[in-house]
Design a protein around this motif. Sequence first.
Motif, PDB file in Angstrom:
ATOM      1  N   LEU A   8     103.718 -78.335  69.562  1.00  0.00           N
ATOM      2  CA  LEU A   8     103.103 -78.593  68.264  1.00  0.00           C
ATOM      3  C   LEU A   8     103.138 -77.299  67.445  1.00  0.00           C
ATOM      4  CD1 LEU A   8      99.951 -80.627  69.334  1.00  0.00           C
ATOM      5  CD2 LEU A   8     101.865 -81.492  67.985  1.00  0.00           C
ATOM      6  N   THR A  10     101.272 -74.929  64.795  1.00  0.00           N
ATOM      7  CA  THR A  10      99.903 -74.680  64.345  1.00  0.00           C
ATOM      8  C   THR A  10      99.852 -74.382  62.853  1.00  0.00           C
ATOM      9  OG1 THR A  10      99.512 -73.697  66.510  1.00  0.00           O
ATOM     10  CG2 THR A  10      97.838 -73.319  64.815  1.00  0.00           C
ATOM     11  N   LEU A  13      93.620 -73.110  63.036  1.00  0.00           N
ATOM     12  CA  LEU A  13      92.983 -73.254  64.358  1.00  0.00           C
ATOM     13  C   LEU A  13      91.546 -73.722  64.260  1.00  0.00           C
ATOM     14  CD1 LEU A  13      94.308 -70.271  66.482  1.00  0.00           C
ATOM     15  CD2 LEU A  13      94.726 -72.715  66.793  1.00  0.00           C
ATOM     16  N   MET A  18      97.542 -79.137  63.545  1.00  0.00           N
ATOM     17  CA  MET A  18      98.856 -78.842  64.119  1.00  0.00           C
ATOM     18  C   MET A  18      99.785 -80.001  63.807  1.00  0.00           C
ATOM     19  SD  MET A  18      97.945 -77.390  67.879  1.00  0.00           S
ATOM     20  CE  MET A  18      97.036 -75.841  68.083  1.00  0.00           C
ATOM     21  N   VAL A  96     101.047 -76.118  46.025  1.00  0.00           N
ATOM     22  CA  VAL A  96      99.639 -76.496  45.935  1.00  0.00           C
ATOM     23  C   VAL A  96      98.885 -75.917  47.131  1.00  0.00           C
ATOM     24  CG1 VAL A  96     100.081 -78.592  44.608  1.00  0.00           C
ATOM     25  CG2 VAL A  96     100.132 -78.684  47.103  1.00  0.00           C
ATOM     26  N   TYR A  97      97.576 -75.833  46.993  1.00  0.00           N
ATOM     27  CA  TYR A  97      96.740 -75.290  48.062  1.00  0.00           C
ATOM     28  C   TYR A  97      96.439 -76.362  49.101  1.00  0.00           C
ATOM     29  CZ  TYR A  97      96.465 -71.210  45.186  1.00  0.00           C
ATOM     30  OH  TYR A  97      96.819 -70.098  44.484  1.00  0.00           O
ATOM     31  N   GLY A  98      96.124 -75.929  50.297  1.00  0.00           N
ATOM     32  CA  GLY A  98      95.822 -76.860  51.380  1.00  0.00           C
ATOM     33  C   GLY A  98      96.709 -76.587  52.574  1.00  0.00           C
ATOM     34  N   ARG A 100      99.596 -76.351  54.968  1.00  0.00           N
ATOM     35  CA  ARG A 100     101.006 -76.341  54.546  1.00  0.00           C
ATOM     36  C   ARG A 100     101.867 -77.186  55.479  1.00  0.00           C
ATOM     37  NH1 ARG A 100     102.743 -70.464  53.303  1.00  0.00           N
ATOM     38  NH2 ARG A 100     104.417 -71.588  52.255  1.00  0.00           N
ATOM     39  N   ASN A 143      85.193 -78.985  52.698  1.00  0.00           N
ATOM     40  CA  ASN A 143      85.975 -77.909  52.104  1.00  0.00           C
ATOM     41  C   ASN A 143      85.791 -77.863  50.595  1.00  0.00           C
ATOM     42  OD1 ASN A 143      87.538 -75.786  52.906  1.00  0.00           O
ATOM     43  ND2 ASN A 143      89.482 -76.839  52.599  1.00  0.00           N
ATOM     44  N   ASN A 144      85.747 -79.021  49.978  1.00  0.00           N
ATOM     45  CA  ASN A 144      85.802 -79.078  48.522  1.00  0.00           C
ATOM     46  C   ASN A 144      84.490 -79.434  47.841  1.00  0.00           C
ATOM     47  OD1 ASN A 144      88.567 -78.366  48.188  1.00  0.00           O
ATOM     48  ND2 ASN A 144      89.114 -80.346  49.038  1.00  0.00           N
TER      49      ASN A 144
ATOM     50  N   PRO B   6      96.847 -71.692  69.708  1.00  0.00           N
ATOM     51  CA  PRO B   6      98.113 -72.080  69.074  1.00  0.00           C
ATOM     52  C   PRO B   6      99.230 -72.211  70.113  1.00  0.00           C
ATOM     53  CG  PRO B   6      97.782 -69.727  68.847  1.00  0.00           C
ATOM     54  CD  PRO B   6      96.605 -70.247  69.650  1.00  0.00           C
ATOM     55  N   PHE B  24      98.009 -66.072  64.194  1.00  0.00           N
ATOM     56  CA  PHE B  24      96.810 -66.506  64.909  1.00  0.00           C
ATOM     57  C   PHE B  24      96.494 -65.605  66.097  1.00  0.00           C
ATOM     58  CE2 PHE B  24      98.774 -70.241  62.970  1.00  0.00           C
ATOM     59  CZ  PHE B  24      97.732 -70.659  62.162  1.00  0.00           C
ATOM     60  N   GLU B 102     109.904 -67.199  60.311  1.00  0.00           N
ATOM     61  CA  GLU B 102     108.894 -66.674  59.396  1.00  0.00           C
ATOM     62  C   GLU B 102     108.481 -65.299  59.950  1.00  0.00           C
ATOM     63  OE1 GLU B 102     106.083 -69.861  58.557  1.00  0.00           O
ATOM     64  OE2 GLU B 102     107.656 -70.985  57.542  1.00  0.00           O
ATOM     65  N   LEU B 247      95.169 -67.385  55.566  1.00  0.00           N
ATOM     66  CA  LEU B 247      96.445 -68.071  55.618  1.00  0.00           C
ATOM     67  C   LEU B 247      96.921 -68.366  54.195  1.00  0.00           C
ATOM     68  CD1 LEU B 247      95.753 -70.582  58.516  1.00  0.00           C
ATOM     69  CD2 LEU B 247      97.202 -68.556  58.595  1.00  0.00           C
ATOM     70  N   ASP B 248      98.235 -68.410  54.029  1.00  0.00           N
ATOM     71  CA  ASP B 248      98.817 -68.673  52.720  1.00  0.00           C
ATOM     72  C   ASP B 248      98.426 -70.071  52.228  1.00  0.00           C
ATOM     73  OD1 ASP B 248     100.267 -67.926  50.530  1.00  0.00           O
ATOM     74  OD2 ASP B 248     102.234 -68.352  51.408  1.00  0.00           O
ATOM     75  N   TYR B 249      98.048 -70.145  50.962  1.00  0.00           N
ATOM     76  CA  TYR B 249      97.645 -71.401  50.312  1.00  0.00           C
ATOM     77  C   TYR B 249      96.407 -72.024  50.939  1.00  0.00           C
ATOM     78  CZ  TYR B 249     101.514 -70.971  47.229  1.00  0.00           C
ATOM     79  OH  TYR B 249     102.349 -70.493  46.275  1.00  0.00           O
ATOM     80  N   VAL B 251      92.174 -72.484  51.161  1.00  0.00           N
ATOM     81  CA  VAL B 251      91.069 -72.638  50.225  1.00  0.00           C
ATOM     82  C   VAL B 251      89.826 -72.018  50.866  1.00  0.00           C
ATOM     83  CG1 VAL B 251      89.654 -74.315  48.956  1.00  0.00           C
ATOM     84  CG2 VAL B 251      92.095 -74.778  49.345  1.00  0.00           C
ATOM     85  N   ARG B 253      85.759 -69.871  50.106  1.00  0.00           N
ATOM     86  CA  ARG B 253      84.614 -69.883  49.201  1.00  0.00           C
ATOM     87  C   ARG B 253      84.297 -68.462  48.732  1.00  0.00           C
ATOM     88  NH1 ARG B 253      82.642 -74.509  48.538  1.00  0.00           N
ATOM     89  NH2 ARG B 253      83.150 -76.159  50.013  1.00  0.00           N
ATOM     90  N   THR B 311      92.255 -68.611  41.508  1.00  0.00           N
ATOM     91  CA  THR B 311      93.331 -68.435  42.473  1.00  0.00           C
ATOM     92  C   THR B 311      93.721 -66.964  42.504  1.00  0.00           C
ATOM     93  OG1 THR B 311      94.994 -68.926  40.812  1.00  0.00           O
ATOM     94  CG2 THR B 311      94.207 -70.773  42.132  1.00  0.00           C
ATOM     95  N   TYR B 312      94.016 -66.478  43.697  1.00  0.00           N
ATOM     96  CA  TYR B 312      94.315 -65.059  43.899  1.00  0.00           C
ATOM     97  C   TYR B 312      95.592 -64.911  44.715  1.00  0.00           C
ATOM     98  CZ  TYR B 312      89.463 -64.185  42.484  1.00  0.00           C
ATOM     99  OH  TYR B 312      88.288 -64.108  41.781  1.00  0.00           O
ATOM    100  N   HIS B 346      98.556 -66.509  48.988  1.00  0.00           N
ATOM    101  CA  HIS B 346      97.900 -67.139  47.840  1.00  0.00           C
ATOM    102  C   HIS B 346      96.656 -67.854  48.332  1.00  0.00           C
ATOM    103  CE1 HIS B 346     102.216 -66.807  47.189  1.00  0.00           C
ATOM    104  NE2 HIS B 346     101.917 -66.557  45.931  1.00  0.00           N
ATOM    105  N   VAL B 347      95.551 -67.620  47.637  1.00  0.00           N
ATOM    106  CA  VAL B 347      94.281 -68.196  48.076  1.00  0.00           C
ATOM    107  C   VAL B 347      93.587 -68.822  46.878  1.00  0.00           C
ATOM    108  CG1 VAL B 347      92.087 -67.696  49.216  1.00  0.00           C
ATOM    109  CG2 VAL B 347      94.091 -66.361  49.788  1.00  0.00           C
ATOM    110  N   LYS B 348      92.941 -69.947  47.115  1.00  0.00           N
ATOM    111  CA  LYS B 348      92.121 -70.559  46.069  1.00  0.00           C
ATOM    112  C   LYS B 348      90.669 -70.376  46.494  1.00  0.00           C
ATOM    113  CE  LYS B 348      92.141 -74.795  43.442  1.00  0.00           C
ATOM    114  NZ  LYS B 348      92.855 -76.081  43.372  1.00  0.00           N
ATOM    115  N   LEU B 350      86.757 -71.361  45.871  1.00  0.00           N
ATOM    116  CA  LEU B 350      85.803 -72.316  45.286  1.00  0.00           C
ATOM    117  C   LEU B 350      84.386 -71.763  45.435  1.00  0.00           C
ATOM    118  CD1 LEU B 350      87.140 -75.648  46.845  1.00  0.00           C
ATOM    119  CD2 LEU B 350      87.723 -74.656  44.631  1.00  0.00           C
TER     120      LEU B 350
END
Lengths: 351, 351
Positions: A8, A10, A13, A18, A96-98, A100, A143-144, B6, B24, B102, B247-249, B251, B253, B311-312, B346-348, B350
Amino acid sequence: MRLNRPYLITRSLCPENMESPIRFLRGPVTPTEYFYRRNHFTYPDLSAQSYQVHIDGLVNRPRTFTFEEIRSLKSREVTTVLECAGNRRNYFRPRVYGERWEDGALSQGVWQGVFLGTLLAAVGMQDNVREIVFTGWDHGESNNVPGQYHFQRSLPLNAALDPDTIIAHSYNGLSIPVKHGHPLRLIVPKWYAMASVKWLKQITAIGDSFGGPFQTVDYNYYPDPVTDVGKYPVTTMHVNSVIQYPLDYSVLRLGIHQVEGIAWTGKGMITKVEVSLDNGMTWSEAFLKQSTSRYSWREWLFPWEVSEVGTYTIIVRARDSSGRIQPFVPMWNRMGYGYNGMSKVHVKILI
Amino acid sequence: MRLNRPYLITRSLCPENMESPIRFLRGPVTPTEYFYRRNHFTYPDLSAQSYQVHIDGLVNRPRTFTFEEIRSLKSREVTTVLECAGNRRNYFRPRVYGERWEDGALSQGVWQGVFLGTLLAAVGMQDNVREIVFTGWDHGESNNVPGQYHFQRSLPLNAALDPDTIIAHSYNGLSIPVKHGHPLRLIVPKWYAMASVKWLKQITAIGDSFGGPFQTVDYNYYPDPVTDVGKYPVTTMHVNSVIQYPLDYSVLRLGIHQVEGIAWTGKGMITKVEVSLDNGMTWSEAFLKQSTSRYSWREWLFPWEVSEVGTYTIIVRARDSSGRIQPFVPMWNRMGYGYNGMSKVHVKILI
């Protein structure tokens, strides 16, 4: 030659997210070890209480069904794709964020359980029921939306009463794996998998529209980059496909290569898969293997003879019996749901 | 809270290429289960013959050393980063062909073995030796040159005689894992890991420049997209770093977040890691943890207080004691080696 096996992949974590190594998998059923893991929270602690599900709300005889009772009821088997609504999110441009996800928030297996309608009939639904809300044992900070929540989702009555919507107690002939909803999981074929609530705790009949965060904030398409204009909920799966072979940016030699993959849809069935080697100017039909069941993906093959060295782009699109076809660029949406752009693979061919 | 773990990330299965889930992982040593796997061929079948290494070529007393002999010689311990020359290839733009690594074709561990110079002294090198060629037991079709080859690489004499260039028989205190070169592996600190030949079979002293395909075709920088103009060989590692958290992208607080990662180099040592939150206009120094050894990566930390939603982009660059600094855009090269562009996340944020 030794047979190597994938793992899988990751994405996070904590909670554990995963994806399935989908490009390396063949066959109609995803074994548990390759079943993607998608969580909003840490795994719930299962107690004796988790081995039952309570039905309440606008019903005449609210009651609790034990795991044993559910297992003893007449069961049906549903083979279905489960696809995370965020599957392929990583391909959206602008990004977009979230989580990947690439192509592997996708699995297929055989679920066995009881028709949800049987349980709802046993408790007697009142006339004013509009939706059925499903609550999982998993909970934590959303999260949101600030605050603590259980994972909760609702289904409109017609989807809840679809004969293939089941409360499952088994996966691929064994009890459901802990990370995939043990002991009981709602299974809703055709819908993106957020509908198939894991670790099912409670079923509640309500008379209006459910307003929980995973219903009205997450799992909605936001076509606008900033505002909520045009927002609408994520429901059934789009028509989609993935190329499993060759791998993107791989180097191959002249000769015949078997381009392979799978295609799936949440509306009807896959009717055609086409391959283009000239950026979509012309298309050739791939060979579709027999479908193993109504909701399963279809494996496809395309023998590709390459007689000139160079670089190539293989593009694939699927069509379904509802008349839908994969778009070259899918509808962008801020939270990155429902990506179904045509799968593309770049290959370099050497002598 | 349950601790999730992982897995390696599969890039190809045949041959097996998998990367470490580097984002990780924490700590100075990569356990074998997270050690990236990089192969040109299927794994070699190890026989009794593999438990020895033959030294020949321009030497006075060619001979075979058994595994036991090598284990009985005075050994030294070298803790080093091993980085695949293709690590981070996936970030090149325009994209290049090859395994889509990567950040995780990177590991670190403790190797134990005998100084290569000791063995070369025992066989007596002739005056005209210019390079030492190392042959692995792994062999098969080369990807880029038609024909069957063993994996073979050479080192110039000065690198071969570096006191930290060893023939290793142990990794992290145990015998070398089969997938990482068991029983004997050449370890060349500072160089990209193609130099650290696995499953070592033979050592040959030569009087000119070695011309094998993994020396003169693969593992060269080709700055031109088509021709070989300006081509030069891949040798030591560039100054490099990776952001492990966030982690990239993802979200997050508002509040304080600990930005974390590692930095490494093949020339001198890491002297500074800097973080920018304004696309490189201004830079703040990260805290560098103590280095665990001369060739090991350095962990770094940067406490980041975020008081505004939005967003940063977090950008990180490392410097080494040779005066090198990571570029924003590294030198593009056709086969995608030596990527060391600044790591970006990239980080969002909230409420």
